[in-house]
Design an enzyme around this catalytic site. Structure first.
Site, mmCIF file in Angstrom:
data_model
loop_
_atom_site.group_PDB
_atom_site.id
_atom_site.type_symbol
_atom_site.label_atom_id
_atom_site.label_comp_id
_atom_site.label_asym_id
_atom_site.label_seq_id
_atom_site.Cartn_x
_atom_site.Cartn_y
_atom_site.Cartn_z
ATOM 1 N N SER A 12 -8.166 24.274 -8.227
ATOM 2 C CA SER A 12 -8.809 23.921 -6.960
ATOM 3 C C SER A 12 -9.570 25.079 -6.322
ATOM 4 O O SER A 12 -10.364 24.860 -5.412
ATOM 5 C CB SER A 12 -7.768 23.391 -5.969
ATOM 6 O OG SER A 12 -6.920 24.429 -5.518
ATOM 7 N N LYS A 47 -5.878 28.070 -0.620
ATOM 8 C CA LYS A 47 -7.095 27.452 -0.092
ATOM 9 C C LYS A 47 -7.878 28.481 0.722
ATOM 10 O O LYS A 47 -7.420 29.584 0.971
ATOM 11 C CB LYS A 47 -6.757 26.250 0.802
ATOM 12 C CG LYS A 47 -5.914 25.177 0.137
ATOM 13 C CD LYS A 47 -6.614 24.497 -1.039
ATOM 14 C CE LYS A 47 -5.696 23.526 -1.754
ATOM 15 N NZ LYS A 47 -6.304 22.962 -2.979
#
Length: 207
Positions: A54, A108
């Protein structure tokens, strides 16, 4: 003839420690080591392994990151999740957790601070109506799922996070903004494999 002087250290052997005393000594040493390790992990740094794609191409699967805790962190203490030191800056890469996902770590990028208006149009991020081209993102990752997201105001005390692989990331577009106390630390360095050793700058500092 001079009087004989006895060497007491030679005449008397040191008393041996009992087995119980030896065990207690080892337990105390291990307890101190565990406390020191916990303090380091909570307030100074922690190595964390990347699991997944991700954050491609900023971070690769299986790389080990150095996560700073002294800039900002959070941890469970006395039954409460507490925050320490400062707060994340926009475009920092962080390790965080999601509501109802237990102790699973996610890596993230912080794209929205408390009070920001966040919107995504055709894969491009808008913060307070200003477009950011985000040079760390591969343009191929802008299309697909999540390439458009309606404007949202990030609530106070919360942060909007997204993965750099925008069409392959479970992030705030799907779970919503996260509380400050869900942000565990700041990713500052990749330390392994050694061939990939590099710093991870704030996104605003990427040329």
């Amino acid at each position: 003839m001079e009087p004989e002087v006895k060497n007491e250290s030679q005449d008397k052997a040191k008393p041996k420690k009992s087995i119980g005393h030896e065990i207690l000594s080892w337990i105390f040493t291990l307890a101190v080591a565990v406390v020191i390790a916990l303090v380091i992990r909570t307030f100074i740094f922690e190595p964390v392994k990347v699991d997944g794609h991700s954050m491609d191409d900023t971070l690769a699967d299986k790389e080990i990151m150095f996560v700073s805790k002294w800039q900002y962190s959070s941890s469970w203490l006395f039954g409460t999740r507490m925050t320490f030191f400062g707060d994340p800056e926009r475009f920092d890469v962080v390790v965080c957790r999601y509501p109802d996902r237990g102790y699973t770590n996610f890596v993230k990028r912080v794209v929205g601070l408390p009070g920001d208006t966040i919107e995504i149009k055709n894969g491009y991020l808008y913060v307070n109506n200003e477009r950011y081209d985000e040079p760390y993102i591969n343009d191929e990752y802008r299309t697909g799922l999540g390439s458009n997201y309606p404007a949202i105001v990030v609530p106070e005390g919360q942060y909007f996070v997204m993965g750099d692989h925008r069409n392959n990331s479970n992030d705030s577009r799907f779970v919503g903004p996260i509380d400050r106390n869900m942000i565990m630390g700041h990713v500052v360095q990749v330390v392994f494999p050694f061939s990939a050793f590099r710093s991870i700058p704030n996104g605003l500092n990427v040329e």
